[in-house]
Design a protein around this motif. Structure first.
Motif, mmCIF file in Angstrom:
data_model
loop_
_atom_site.group_PDB
_atom_site.id
_atom_site.type_symbol
_atom_site.label_atom_id
_atom_site.label_comp_id
_atom_site.label_asym_id
_atom_site.label_seq_id
_atom_site.Cartn_x
_atom_site.Cartn_y
_atom_site.Cartn_z
ATOM 1 N N UNK A 210 0.821 -1.208 0.000
ATOM 2 C CA UNK A 210 0.000 0.000 0.000
ATOM 3 C C UNK A 210 0.858 1.264 0.000
ATOM 4 N N UNK A 211 2.126 1.131 0.345
ATOM 5 C CA UNK A 211 3.006 2.296 0.405
ATOM 6 C C UNK A 211 3.473 2.724 -0.978
ATOM 7 N N UNK A 212 4.208 3.824 -0.999
ATOM 8 C CA UNK A 212 4.696 4.373 -2.265
ATOM 9 C C UNK A 212 5.785 3.483 -2.848
ATOM 10 N N UNK A 213 5.680 3.197 -4.139
ATOM 11 C CA UNK A 213 6.700 2.405 -4.811
ATOM 12 C C UNK A 213 7.916 3.278 -5.106
ATOM 13 N N UNK B 177 3.849 -6.956 -6.580
ATOM 14 C CA UNK B 177 4.697 -6.299 -5.583
ATOM 15 C C UNK B 177 4.612 -7.108 -4.296
ATOM 16 N N UNK B 178 5.642 -7.891 -3.956
ATOM 17 C CA UNK B 178 5.590 -8.703 -2.738
ATOM 18 C C UNK B 178 5.369 -7.843 -1.494
ATOM 19 N N UNK C 259 7.645 -5.929 -9.636
ATOM 20 C CA UNK C 259 8.323 -4.707 -9.192
ATOM 21 C C UNK C 259 8.352 -4.698 -7.670
ATOM 22 N N UNK C 260 9.445 -5.158 -7.054
ATOM 23 C CA UNK C 260 9.538 -5.135 -5.596
ATOM 24 C C UNK C 260 9.507 -3.706 -5.056
ATOM 25 N N UNK C 261 9.364 -3.599 -3.739
ATOM 26 C CA UNK C 261 9.265 -2.294 -3.123
ATOM 27 C C UNK C 261 10.513 -1.893 -2.355
ATOM 28 N N UNK C 262 11.374 -2.853 -2.000
ATOM 29 C CA UNK C 262 12.468 -2.538 -1.092
ATOM 30 C C UNK C 262 13.395 -1.486 -1.682
ATOM 31 N N UNK C 263 13.973 -0.652 -0.823
ATOM 32 C CA UNK C 263 14.783 0.482 -1.245
ATOM 33 C C UNK C 263 16.270 0.283 -0.965
ATOM 34 N N UNK C 264 16.630 -0.785 -0.267
ATOM 35 C CA UNK C 264 18.031 -0.917 0.129
ATOM 36 C C UNK C 264 18.907 -1.454 -1.002
#
Length: 266
Positions: free
Chosen positions: A10-13, A233-234, A146-151
């Motif tokens: 639900x958060x910003x991609x 998006x997992x 399209x995963x969401x993780x930013x690291x």
């Protein structure tokens, strides 16, 4: 960053790098389920180092230029066409197979094209020099992740299916990004991963489980037509008191996740 934030759908991609990958089928000469071509990435690669994946890579600016030249009608059509071009280009570069080309070139011609591609870095001039035309409709849209993780770097990857048909083909690993090429059915690849003979990242495992449902390319093609492509998006949720990495349960996948501690994310 909190794990929940990393995988909350639900958060910003975050910004993502467009990419494309090609799931190549061939009929097994001894019968049984179709075989899929996988490449083992070099352990030195920043993303999915050492993992077994399908051929593919990022979409380049030259792929978009070629899409425009081929008459992409608008921005969405350009992105779709550029992704298919990238899948053709990366497959040729990584494996020596010329798929998505109307002329169906033999091995010698494909290797000539590959050498030119490695020298020029763009597919368009190679097509012009050899008189080839693309047959991008032969690539069947199958999935988009399209995963969401930013690291780590995030890729917006479109998966396509392609049929090589009958069996024996000559392959040539690129010896830069990849170290090994092999054919295996989806079930065989999953079994190899369970025996720790290969490493598969989370999206590859989910897609192998889905591909293991099909007894032929025709079956996979029909399934792809019946289940529209949607962005995967997992996300993280608790099951039996433990965090799991999950995907939507209505996107055509027979397995919707695994414990977070077991999930290899590249």
């Amino acid at each position: 960053m909190d794990l929940k934030d990393m995988f909350d759908p639900e958060g910003e991609l975050p910004p993502a790098i467009p990419a494309a990958t090609l799931v190549i089928f061939r009929r097994c000469e001894h019968g049984g389920p179709p075989q899929l071509l996988m490449v083992q990435r070099s352990k030195t690669m920043r993303f999915a180092g050492g993992a077994a994946v399908f051929p593919g890579g990022r979409v380049d600016d030259a792929d978009r230029v070629l899409a425009q030249k081929l008459g992409a009608a608008d921005a969405d059509a350009e992105e779709e066409m550029a992704a298919r071009i990238a899948a053709v280009r990366e497959t040729l570069e990584e494996t020596g197979l010329a798929l998505g080309v109307a002329q169906r070139p033999d091995h010698a011609a494909a290797l000539q094209a590959r050498a030119m591609l490695l020298e020029l870095g763009e597919l368009g001039p190679v097509l012009d020099a050899l008189g080839w035309t693309l047959a991008l409709d032969s690539l069947v849209p199958f999935a988009r992740w399209r995963p969401k993780h930013r690291e780590i770097r995030v890729f917006d990857t479109r998966f396509y299916l392609a049929d090589l048909g009958t069996g024996a083909v000559d392959l040539q690993v690129d010896d830069t990004e990849n170290t090994h090429l092999f054919w295996a059915s989806a079930a065989e690849a999953l079994a190899m991963a369970e025996r720790d003979e290969i490493k598969v990242i989370y999206p590859t495992r989910r897609n192998l489980e889905r591909l293991a449902l099909f007894g032929s390319f025709a079956d996979a093609h029909q399934h792809a037509q019946d289940v529209p492509v949607r962005m995967i998006t997992p996300f993280m949720a608790e099951r039996d008191g433990a965090p799991w990495l999950l995907i939507p349960d209505d996107a055509g996948y027979p397995v919707d996740g695994e414990p977070l501690e077991m999930a290899s994310r590249g």
